[in-house]
Design a protein around this motif. Structure first.
Motif, PDB file in Angstrom:
ATOM      1  N   HIS A   1       0.826  -1.215   0.000  1.00  0.00           N
ATOM      2  CA  HIS A   1       0.000   0.000   0.000  1.00  0.00           C
ATOM      3  C   HIS A   1       0.857   1.261   0.000  1.00  0.00           C
ATOM      4  O   HIS A   1       0.334   2.355  -0.215  1.00  0.00           O
ATOM      5  N   TYR A   2       2.143   1.104   0.227  1.00  0.00           N
ATOM      6  CA  TYR A   2       3.040   2.260   0.238  1.00  0.00           C
ATOM      7  C   TYR A   2       3.009   3.008  -1.093  1.00  0.00           C
ATOM      8  O   TYR A   2       3.231   4.213  -1.144  1.00  0.00           O
ATOM      9  N   THR A   3       2.704   2.303  -2.175  1.00  0.00           N
ATOM     10  CA  THR A   3       2.587   2.957  -3.479  1.00  0.00           C
ATOM     11  C   THR A   3       1.544   4.074  -3.437  1.00  0.00           C
ATOM     12  O   THR A   3       1.764   5.181  -3.948  1.00  0.00           O
ATOM     13  N   TYR A   4       0.398   3.790  -2.824  1.00  0.00           N
ATOM     14  CA  TYR A   4      -0.666   4.789  -2.715  1.00  0.00           C
ATOM     15  C   TYR A   4      -0.288   5.881  -1.715  1.00  0.00           C
ATOM     16  O   TYR A   4      -0.638   7.052  -1.897  1.00  0.00           O
ATOM     17  N   VAL A   5       0.429   5.481  -0.660  1.00  0.00           N
ATOM     18  CA  VAL A   5       0.848   6.458   0.345  1.00  0.00           C
ATOM     19  C   VAL A   5       1.790   7.488  -0.273  1.00  0.00           C
ATOM     20  O   VAL A   5       1.638   8.699  -0.065  1.00  0.00           O
ATOM     21  N   LYS A   6       2.753   7.017  -1.051  1.00  0.00           N
ATOM     22  CA  LYS A   6       3.696   7.943  -1.701  1.00  0.00           C
ATOM     23  C   LYS A   6       2.965   8.910  -2.622  1.00  0.00           C
ATOM     24  O   LYS A   6       3.286  10.104  -2.666  1.00  0.00           O
ATOM     25  N   ARG A   7       1.999   8.395  -3.363  1.00  0.00           N
ATOM     26  CA  ARG A   7       1.244   9.252  -4.276  1.00  0.00           C
ATOM     27  C   ARG A   7       0.436  10.288  -3.488  1.00  0.00           C
ATOM     28  O   ARG A   7       0.382  11.462  -3.848  1.00  0.00           O
ATOM     29  N   ALA A   8      -0.199   9.837  -2.398  1.00  0.00           N
ATOM     30  CA  ALA A   8      -0.975  10.762  -1.563  1.00  0.00           C
ATOM     31  C   ALA A   8      -0.065  11.786  -0.902  1.00  0.00           C
ATOM     32  O   ALA A   8      -0.430  12.959  -0.756  1.00  0.00           O
ATOM     33  N   TRP A   9       1.137  11.354  -0.507  1.00  0.00           N
ATOM     34  CA  TRP A   9       2.068  12.300   0.093  1.00  0.00           C
ATOM     35  C   TRP A   9       2.421  13.433  -0.869  1.00  0.00           C
ATOM     36  O   TRP A   9       2.541  14.587  -0.463  1.00  0.00           O
ATOM     37  N   ARG A  10       2.560  13.116  -2.132  1.00  0.00           N
ATOM     38  CA  ARG A  10       2.855  14.166  -3.116  1.00  0.00           C
ATOM     39  C   ARG A  10       1.745  15.217  -3.116  1.00  0.00           C
ATOM     40  O   ARG A  10       2.007  16.416  -3.210  1.00  0.00           O
ATOM     41  N   ALA A  11       0.498  14.753  -3.023  1.00  0.00           N
ATOM     42  CA  ALA A  11      -0.624  15.687  -2.986  1.00  0.00           C
ATOM     43  C   ALA A  11      -0.572  16.541  -1.725  1.00  0.00           C
ATOM     44  O   ALA A  11      -0.872  17.742  -1.762  1.00  0.00           O
ATOM     45  N   VAL A  12      -0.195  15.937  -0.603  1.00  0.00           N
ATOM     46  CA  VAL A  12      -0.072  16.684   0.651  1.00  0.00           C
ATOM     47  C   VAL A  12       1.031  17.720   0.538  1.00  0.00           C
ATOM     48  O   VAL A  12       0.846  18.911   0.822  1.00  0.00           O
ATOM     49  N   GLU A  13       2.192  17.275   0.103  1.00  0.00           N
ATOM     50  CA  GLU A  13       3.353  18.155  -0.007  1.00  0.00           C
ATOM     51  C   GLU A  13       3.066  19.350  -0.908  1.00  0.00           C
ATOM     52  O   GLU A  13       3.442  20.488  -0.603  1.00  0.00           O
ATOM     53  N   ASN A  14       2.373  19.091  -2.003  1.00  0.00           N
ATOM     54  CA  ASN A  14       2.104  20.152  -2.975  1.00  0.00           C
ATOM     55  C   ASN A  14       1.023  21.127  -2.509  1.00  0.00           C
ATOM     56  O   ASN A  14       0.797  22.149  -3.168  1.00  0.00           O
ATOM     57  N   SER A  15       0.371  20.815  -1.394  1.00  0.00           N
ATOM     58  CA  SER A  15      -0.700  21.684  -0.898  1.00  0.00           C
ATOM     59  C   SER A  15      -0.226  22.656   0.177  1.00  0.00           C
ATOM     60  O   SER A  15      -1.013  23.465   0.661  1.00  0.00           O
ATOM     61  N   PHE A  16       1.047  22.573   0.555  1.00  0.00           N
ATOM     62  CA  PHE A  16       1.598  23.540   1.505  1.00  0.00           C
ATOM     63  C   PHE A  16       2.040  24.802   0.768  1.00  0.00           C
ATOM     64  O   PHE A  16       2.683  24.727  -0.274  1.00  0.00           O
ATOM     65  N   SER A  17       1.710  25.936   1.348  1.00  0.00           N
ATOM     66  CA  SER A  17       2.231  27.203   0.819  1.00  0.00           C
ATOM     67  C   SER A  17       3.593  27.473   1.452  1.00  0.00           C
ATOM     68  O   SER A  17       3.997  26.814   2.416  1.00  0.00           O
ATOM     69  N   GLY A  18       4.276  28.454   0.939  1.00  0.00           N
ATOM     70  CA  GLY A  18       5.588  28.793   1.474  1.00  0.00           C
ATOM     71  C   GLY A  18       5.549  29.265   2.913  1.00  0.00           C
ATOM     72  O   GLY A  18       6.550  29.150   3.638  1.00  0.00           O
ATOM     73  N   ASP A  19       4.389  29.805   3.346  1.00  0.00           N
ATOM     74  CA  ASP A  19       4.299  30.271   4.741  1.00  0.00           C
ATOM     75  C   ASP A  19       3.785  29.173   5.672  1.00  0.00           C
ATOM     76  O   ASP A  19       3.515  29.420   6.850  1.00  0.00           O
ATOM     77  N   GLY A  20       3.637  27.949   5.143  1.00  0.00           N
ATOM     78  CA  GLY A  20       3.253  26.816   5.978  1.00  0.00           C
ATOM     79  C   GLY A  20       1.773  26.535   6.052  1.00  0.00           C
ATOM     80  O   GLY A  20       1.351  25.600   6.746  1.00  0.00           O
ATOM     81  N   ARG A  21       0.978  27.294   5.338  1.00  0.00           N
ATOM     82  CA  ARG A  21      -0.469  27.057   5.379  1.00  0.00           C
ATOM     83  C   ARG A  21      -0.836  25.917   4.429  1.00  0.00           C
ATOM     84  O   ARG A  21      -0.289  25.813   3.327  1.00  0.00           O
ATOM     85  N   TYR A  22      -1.758  25.066   4.876  1.00  0.00           N
ATOM     86  CA  TYR A  22      -2.219  23.944   4.056  1.00  0.00           C
ATOM     87  C   TYR A  22      -3.432  24.413   3.252  1.00  0.00           C
ATOM     88  O   TYR A  22      -4.476  24.740   3.821  1.00  0.00           O
ATOM     89  N   LEU A  23      -3.284  24.462   1.946  1.00  0.00           N
ATOM     90  CA  LEU A  23      -4.243  25.146   1.077  1.00  0.00           C
ATOM     91  C   LEU A  23      -5.274  24.205   0.456  1.00  0.00           C
ATOM     92  O   LEU A  23      -5.016  23.021   0.248  1.00  0.00           O
TER      93      LEU A  23
END
Length: 341
Positions: free
Chosen positions: A266-288
């Motif tokens: 299931h780590y395959t799906y976790v890595k993909r979901a992590w990319r979505a999480v990572e890409n949703s942070f703004s530079g000031d740390g807000r989760y968008l």
């Protein structure tokens, strides 16, 4: 070592948790506590856990009589704080809170606790009451059975043949609203997982909890977008994508792998979901991009809920996902080890 996100962004995201609206209590406060715990772990700064403890003590000081939304108290998280700070008074207050919850009207083996919609049963509550009661089993063993029965009855009303969970169940019409809300899958997964973790091995009903968790996770994974996220109605591609679901998935799946509940594939799906999480942070740390407070309605309602929430359930789950992904990656690389809370 933090995955991909640099330390500055994590520290900014953590600091923002002090500025979200803490209502003491409201839906999503448990996710805010996950974020505070993660912030302390990721930054090495214990002030975040001390802040959480302060919130719990503030409730303890004014808990009688109960206030509106007190049923949303993050009981499991407060109990963990009581243990951490050796606070017997807080433990006693939480046991009294469990007795107050137990006095609510029951329909189909599930408590009716909502102040605004007293005839609805919500998926959100799955993450609040059963894990808390299961954790209380260490103090009063009968709570193991109460937690397991409550969870399975609650899940039985909301989880349908797809494996996904509907947002609400109306006890008067004996029907769900039929909407597979994205963040709702996260609340369900966390309720199932946290209860399963705290029931003794071999406890009757524990295997069914594991099965319900795996069914929901499998159904969710089949609907993951190529970018790693999910739609706010997970099986409705006409609804917008919404990143809190990805964060919830990372938290739940990472822990499930760590605890041996699901295989490492299931780590395959976790890595993909992590990319979505990572890409949703703004530079000031807000989760968008997180959807605002979401009530029960038809599909068109969920499609219209505004995004841009700055809340316990946006900042909190984003930081918790960062912590859990970091731990899982360390485990799979051989530099970490599994834990059992």
């Amino acid at each position: 070592m933090l995955p991909a996100l640099n330390r500055e962004i994590v520290e900014r995201a953590a600091h923002l948790l002090f500025n979200v609206e803490w209502r003491v209590w409201y839906f999503g406060d448990n996710a805010g506590f996950w974020g505070l715990e993660a912030a302390s772990t990721l930054t090495g700064d214990d002030s975040y856990m001390c802040f959480a403890y302060g919130l719990a003590k503030a409730w303890c000081a004014r808990r009688t009589p109960p206030r509106k939304y007190d049923q949303t108290l993050p009981g499991l998280e407060c109990l963990k704080l009581a243990r951490r700070f050796s606070d017997a008074q807080l433990v006693e207050a939480l046991i009294s809170h469990a007795e107050w919850l137990s006095g609510h009207e029951r329909v189909g083996g599930t408590w009716l606790t909502d102040d605004d919609y007293p005839r609805l049963i919500w998926v959100d509550t799955l993450s609040i009451h059963p894990p808390f009661l299961a954790a209380l089993g260490e103090y009063k063993r009968e709570y193991y059975g109460v937690a397991c029965e409550l969870l399975l009855n609650h899940a039985g009303l909301l989880q349908d043949d797809t494996g996904l969970f509907c947002h609400t169940y109306n006890v008067d019409t004996a029907t769900t609203n039929g909407v597979h809300w994205g963040r709702g899958q996260g609340w369900a997964l966390m309720g199932l997982l946290e209860t399963w973790k705290r029931l003794p091995d071999g406890f009757r009903g524990r295997d069914e909890i594991a099965s319900r968790f795996r069914r929901c996770l499998k159904a969710l994974e089949a609907l993951q977008t190529p970018e790693g996220s999910w739609h706010t109605i997970v099986d409705d591609p006409e609804s917008y994508t919404e990143p809190s679901t990805a964060a919830f998935y990372v938290i739940a799946a990472s822990q499930a792998i760590t605890h041996g509940l699901i295989p490492r594939k299931h780590y395959t799906y976790v890595k993909r979901a992590w990319r979505a999480v990572e890409n949703s942070f703004s530079g000031d740390g807000r989760y968008l991009g997180v959807s605002e407070d979401t009530w029960s309605g038809d599909k068109q309602y969920y499609r219209s809920v505004p995004k841009g929430s700055f809340s316990t359930w946006s900042q909190g789950v984003a930081l918790a996902a960062t912590k859990e992904y970091t731990a899982l990656r360390g485990l799979l690389s051989g530099s970490g080890k599994a834990s059992r809370e």
